[in-house]
Write a protein that holds these residues in place. Structure first.
Motif, PDB file in Angstrom:
ATOM      1  N   GLY A 168       0.801  -1.112  -0.056  1.00 13.96           N
ATOM      2  CA  GLY A 168      -0.064   0.070  -0.011  1.00 13.96           C
ATOM      3  C   GLY A 168       0.821   1.395   0.067  1.00 13.96           C
ATOM      4  N   PRO A 169       0.222   2.334  -0.449  1.00 16.80           N
ATOM      5  CA  PRO A 169       0.908   3.737  -0.179  1.00 16.80           C
ATOM      6  C   PRO A 169       1.413   4.044   1.054  1.00 16.80           C
ATOM      7  CG  PRO A 169      -1.012   3.928  -1.569  1.00 16.80           C
ATOM      8  CD  PRO A 169      -1.046   2.548  -0.555  1.00 16.80           C
ATOM      9  N   VAL A 170       2.443   4.445   1.507  1.00 18.07           N
ATOM     10  CA  VAL A 170       3.152   5.104   2.523  1.00 18.07           C
ATOM     11  C   VAL A 170       3.569   6.371   2.421  1.00 18.07           C
ATOM     12  CG1 VAL A 170       3.103   2.732   3.716  1.00 18.07           C
ATOM     13  CG2 VAL A 170       5.098   3.880   2.607  1.00 18.07           C
ATOM     14  N   CYS A 171       3.922   7.107   3.250  1.00 18.21           N
ATOM     15  CA  CYS A 171       4.508   8.514   3.411  1.00 18.21           C
ATOM     16  C   CYS A 171       4.698   8.948   4.652  1.00 18.21           C
ATOM     17  CB  CYS A 171       3.729   9.491   2.466  1.00 18.21           C
ATOM     18  SG  CYS A 171       1.921   9.922   3.258  1.00 18.21           S
ATOM     19  N   SER A 172       5.539  10.001   4.659  1.00 20.12           N
ATOM     20  CA  SER A 172       5.778  10.908   6.038  1.00 20.12           C
ATOM     21  C   SER A 172       4.400  11.557   6.595  1.00 20.12           C
ATOM     22  CB  SER A 172       6.706  11.758   5.835  1.00 20.12           C
ATOM     23  OG  SER A 172       6.912  12.779   7.133  1.00 20.12           O
ATOM     24  N   GLN A 195      11.116  -7.567  -8.502  1.00 19.67           N
ATOM     25  CA  GLN A 195      10.826  -8.773  -9.265  1.00 19.67           C
ATOM     26  C   GLN A 195       9.862  -9.500  -8.922  1.00 19.67           C
ATOM     27  OE1 GLN A 195      14.505 -10.960  -9.574  1.00 19.67           O
ATOM     28  NE2 GLN A 195      15.433  -9.351 -10.675  1.00 19.67           N
ATOM     29  N   VAL A 196       9.483  -9.333  -7.807  1.00 15.97           N
ATOM     30  CA  VAL A 196       8.246 -10.168  -7.165  1.00 15.97           C
ATOM     31  C   VAL A 196       7.662  -9.215  -6.331  1.00 15.97           C
ATOM     32  CG1 VAL A 196       9.108 -12.529  -7.523  1.00 15.97           C
ATOM     33  CG2 VAL A 196       9.815 -11.125  -5.259  1.00 15.97           C
ATOM     34  N   PRO A 197       6.129  -9.315  -6.330  1.00 15.88           N
ATOM     35  CA  PRO A 197       5.238 -10.075  -6.908  1.00 15.88           C
ATOM     36  C   PRO A 197       4.907  -9.590  -8.437  1.00 15.88           C
ATOM     37  CG  PRO A 197       4.053  -8.812  -5.575  1.00 15.88           C
ATOM     38  CD  PRO A 197       5.524  -8.544  -5.239  1.00 15.88           C
ATOM     39  N   THR A 198       4.278 -10.714  -8.947  1.00 18.91           N
ATOM     40  CA  THR A 198       3.575 -10.400 -10.261  1.00 18.91           C
ATOM     41  C   THR A 198       2.239 -10.433 -10.192  1.00 18.91           C
ATOM     42  OG1 THR A 198       4.247 -12.784 -10.939  1.00 18.91           O
ATOM     43  CG2 THR A 198       5.877 -10.861 -11.489  1.00 18.91           C
ATOM     44  N   PRO A 201       3.371  -4.423  -7.846  1.00 20.23           N
ATOM     45  CA  PRO A 201       2.318  -3.470  -7.017  1.00 20.23           C
ATOM     46  C   PRO A 201       2.789  -2.135  -7.335  1.00 20.23           C
ATOM     47  CG  PRO A 201       3.918  -4.585  -5.567  1.00 20.23           C
ATOM     48  CD  PRO A 201       4.049  -5.216  -6.963  1.00 20.23           C
ATOM     49  N   ASP A 202       2.606  -1.625  -8.563  1.00 30.68           N
ATOM     50  CA  ASP A 202       3.095  -0.409  -8.929  1.00 30.68           C
ATOM     51  C   ASP A 202       1.978   0.754  -8.893  1.00 30.68           C
ATOM     52  OD1 ASP A 202       1.609  -0.944 -11.076  1.00 30.68           O
ATOM     53  OD2 ASP A 202       3.450  -1.228 -12.320  1.00 30.68           O
ATOM     54  N   TRP A 203       2.403   2.119  -9.274  1.00 26.86           N
ATOM     55  CA  TRP A 203       1.356   2.937  -9.062  1.00 26.86           C
ATOM     56  C   TRP A 203       0.032   2.959 -10.469  1.00 26.86           C
ATOM     57  CZ3 TRP A 203       0.242   5.908  -5.413  1.00 26.86           C
ATOM     58  CH2 TRP A 203       1.143   6.226  -4.274  1.00 26.86           C
ATOM     59  N   SER A 204       0.671   2.490 -11.394  1.00 25.44           N
ATOM     60  CA  SER A 204      -0.494   2.134 -12.471  1.00 25.44           C
ATOM     61  C   SER A 204      -1.699   1.023 -11.946  1.00 25.44           C
ATOM     62  CB  SER A 204       0.036   1.812 -13.559  1.00 25.44           C
ATOM     63  OG  SER A 204       0.817   0.614 -13.615  1.00 25.44           O
ATOM     64  N   ARG A 205      -1.305   0.129 -11.236  1.00 25.11           N
ATOM     65  CA  ARG A 205      -2.123  -1.021 -10.829  1.00 25.11           C
ATOM     66  C   ARG A 205      -2.922  -0.290  -9.653  1.00 25.11           C
ATOM     67  NH1 ARG A 205       0.033  -6.418  -7.789  1.00 25.11           N
ATOM     68  NH2 ARG A 205      -2.113  -7.293  -7.428  1.00 25.11           N
ATOM     69  N   TRP A 206      -2.109   0.165  -8.855  1.00 25.25           N
ATOM     70  CA  TRP A 206      -2.753   0.918  -7.421  1.00 25.25           C
ATOM     71  C   TRP A 206      -3.840   1.867  -7.827  1.00 25.25           C
ATOM     72  CZ3 TRP A 206      -3.977   5.071  -4.790  1.00 25.25           C
ATOM     73  CH2 TRP A 206      -4.482   4.908  -3.486  1.00 25.25           C
ATOM     74  N   CYS A 207      -3.518   2.609  -8.572  1.00 21.48           N
ATOM     75  CA  CYS A 207      -4.529   3.604  -9.089  1.00 21.48           C
ATOM     76  C   CYS A 207      -5.776   3.084  -9.637  1.00 21.48           C
ATOM     77  CB  CYS A 207      -3.792   4.722  -9.963  1.00 21.48           C
ATOM     78  SG  CYS A 207      -2.799   5.924  -9.011  1.00 21.48           S
ATOM     79  N   ALA A 208      -5.594   2.118 -10.675  1.00 20.14           N
ATOM     80  CA  ALA A 208      -6.689   1.286 -10.995  1.00 20.14           C
ATOM     81  C   ALA A 208      -7.702   0.740 -10.165  1.00 20.14           C
ATOM     82  CB  ALA A 208      -6.186   0.656 -12.049  1.00 20.14           C
ATOM     83  N   GLU A 209      -6.920   0.209  -8.996  1.00 22.86           N
ATOM     84  CA  GLU A 209      -7.742  -0.454  -8.130  1.00 22.86           C
ATOM     85  C   GLU A 209      -8.286   0.657  -7.275  1.00 22.86           C
ATOM     86  OE1 GLU A 209      -8.012  -3.648  -7.144  1.00 22.86           O
ATOM     87  OE2 GLU A 209      -6.891  -4.634  -8.530  1.00 22.86           O
ATOM     88  N   ILE A 241       4.772   2.808  -2.810  1.00 21.66           N
ATOM     89  CA  ILE A 241       3.878   1.788  -2.394  1.00 21.66           C
ATOM     90  C   ILE A 241       5.115   0.611  -2.049  1.00 21.66           C
ATOM     91  CG2 ILE A 241       2.534   0.007  -3.661  1.00 21.66           C
ATOM     92  CD1 ILE A 241       1.423   1.787  -5.632  1.00 21.66           C
ATOM     93  N   VAL A 242       4.838   0.151  -0.698  1.00 24.71           N
ATOM     94  CA  VAL A 242       5.874  -1.074  -0.303  1.00 24.71           C
ATOM     95  C   VAL A 242       5.152  -1.849   0.402  1.00 24.71           C
ATOM     96  CG1 VAL A 242       7.762   0.785  -0.254  1.00 24.71           C
ATOM     97  CG2 VAL A 242       6.218   0.546   1.575  1.00 24.71           C
ATOM     98  N   SER A 243       5.768  -2.895   0.889  1.00 28.49           N
ATOM     99  CA  SER A 243       5.257  -4.018   1.483  1.00 28.49           C
ATOM    100  C   SER A 243       4.820  -3.185   3.055  1.00 28.49           C
ATOM    101  CB  SER A 243       6.206  -5.114   1.927  1.00 28.49           C
ATOM    102  OG  SER A 243       5.787  -5.974   2.707  1.00 28.49           O
ATOM    103  N   LEU A 244       3.631  -3.453   3.375  1.00 26.88           N
ATOM    104  CA  LEU A 244       3.201  -3.010   4.923  1.00 26.88           C
ATOM    105  C   LEU A 244       3.760  -3.792   5.738  1.00 26.88           C
ATOM    106  CD1 LEU A 244      -0.581  -1.646   3.913  1.00 26.88           C
ATOM    107  CD2 LEU A 244       1.616  -0.585   3.819  1.00 26.88           C
ATOM    108  N   VAL A 245       3.945  -5.154   5.446  1.00 28.91           N
ATOM    109  CA  VAL A 245       4.627  -5.969   6.672  1.00 28.91           C
ATOM    110  C   VAL A 245       6.009  -5.470   6.767  1.00 28.91           C
ATOM    111  CG1 VAL A 245       5.296  -8.287   7.033  1.00 28.91           C
ATOM    112  CG2 VAL A 245       3.243  -8.028   5.740  1.00 28.91           C
ATOM    113  N   LEU A 246       6.969  -5.286   5.898  1.00 29.98           N
ATOM    114  CA  LEU A 246       8.089  -4.761   6.083  1.00 29.98           C
ATOM    115  C   LEU A 246       8.463  -3.307   6.859  1.00 29.98           C
ATOM    116  CD1 LEU A 246      10.226  -5.797   2.726  1.00 29.98           C
ATOM    117  CD2 LEU A 246       9.780  -7.147   4.962  1.00 29.98           C
ATOM    118  N   VAL A 247       7.268  -2.559   6.557  1.00 28.06           N
ATOM    119  CA  VAL A 247       7.401  -1.249   7.523  1.00 28.06           C
ATOM    120  C   VAL A 247       6.476  -1.219   8.601  1.00 28.06           C
ATOM    121  CG1 VAL A 247       7.951  -0.057   5.101  1.00 28.06           C
ATOM    122  CG2 VAL A 247       5.692  -0.089   5.881  1.00 28.06           C
TER     123      VAL A 247
END
Length: 300
Positions: A168-172, A195-198, A201-209, A241-247
């Motif tokens: 998901g999108p994250v920011c300060s 390289q993964v996942p496929t 999870p980029d901005w074009s895909r997220w904005c469409a969702e 857009i990053v892994s919410l698990v990692l952050v």
């Protein structure tokens, strides 16, 4: 400065220390696995080397002379120090080594903040982290275990899924973003090396969702990996857009916020180890801890 040839023979000093400590030639001989005659010979050799008496022998007892007392104090301390050093070296040699490999992003964002907790669970284990974005061979005596990311299972190793990933999108929080339309004016952070996942999870895909049509997802700043992208987001340079698990830790501490929905499903984090290591005690502790902690990461 004392040089080695000025010292009495070590075997004579060892015999003397044993006799002085046990007050008996016979007991010293039994301890050193020699005969009492051999012990007597070593004491005579020591006294000849020193040119003085160190022991008073009577039919009923063995006593230290004044000079012998001085020598015993030194030899007792010396042999005790040697014994302590040898024991320490043996502990180091025999101590368990556990090497865990994973991606740089996982180790830096998720594992490192929790290292103190894991070390408390494995106080006698030499824990080593190996960062690699490539799959590393797991084997006893080498790299023992891994956190792998993908669909799984992975060939040639024992694996168990830990948790599914979400992006998901994250920011300060300093950026003050709250409404979906705010993203049209925000700087978008892109990650090119993913390289993964496929699908990615980029901005074009997220904005469409998210239902944000006509958003310009080509502009912004670009980084080769998620580690740099996360640091840029924390510094307030844009939205990534990053892994919410990692952050999870950065979100919990308020360094980052995730003000927008939806989230994109990623792959799965797996624990992996060589088949012959599944029941090794430290591996069991590590696997159990990971299952427990990752299942509750950030409540995701």
């Amino acid at each position: 400065m004392i040089v080695s040839h000025s010292l009495p023979p070590l075997i004579s000093l060892r015999a003397f220390e044993a006799v002085a400590r046990r007050s008996s030639f016979k007991a010293a001989a039994e301890e050193l696995f020699v005969t009492p005659t051999a012990i007597s010979h070593q004491i005579r050799q020591l006294e000849a080397h020193l040119g003085l008496r160190v022991l008073e022998r009577t039919p009923r007892a063995v006593r230290l002379t004044e000079e012998g007392s001085v020598l015993y104090e030194a030899t007792a301390a010396g042999f005790a120090g040697i014994a302590k050093a040898v024991a320490h070296l043996r502990v180091r040699k025999d101590s368990a080594i556990l090497t865990l490999t994973s991606t740089t992003a996982f180790l830096s964002h998720w594992m490192v903040p929790r290292l103190a907790e894991l070390r408390r669970l494995l106080p006698d284990v030499d824990l080593r982290l190996h960062a690699s974005d490539a799959i590393v061979e797991l084997r006893s005596g080498g790299v023992d275990a891994a956190i792998r990311y993908g669909k799984g299972p992975f060939a040639g190793v024992a694996t168990i899924p830990l948790r599914n990933d979400v992006f998901g999108p994250v920011c300060s929080p300093r950026l003050g973003l709250s409404k979906l339309e705010d993203l049209r004016q925000a700087t978008l952070i892109h990650i090119d090396g993913r390289q993964v996942p496929t699908p990615a999870p980029d901005w074009s895909r997220w904005c469409a969702e998210a239902g944000l049509p006509n958003a310009d997802t080509r502009t912004g700043v670009r980084f080769p990996d998620s580690t740099l992208a996360v640091q840029a987001a924390i510094a307030g340079h844009g939205v990534a857009i990053v892994s919410l698990v990692l952050v999870a830790d950065a979100l919990a501490s308020g360094l980052l916020v995730a003000p927008f929905v939806p989230v994109l499903r990623g792959e799965t984090y797996h624990f992996a180890c060589a088949f012959d290591l599944e029941t090794r005690p430290d591996i069991v502790v590590l696997r159990t801890w990971l299952l427990s902690v990752m299942s509750g990461t950030a409540g995701l």
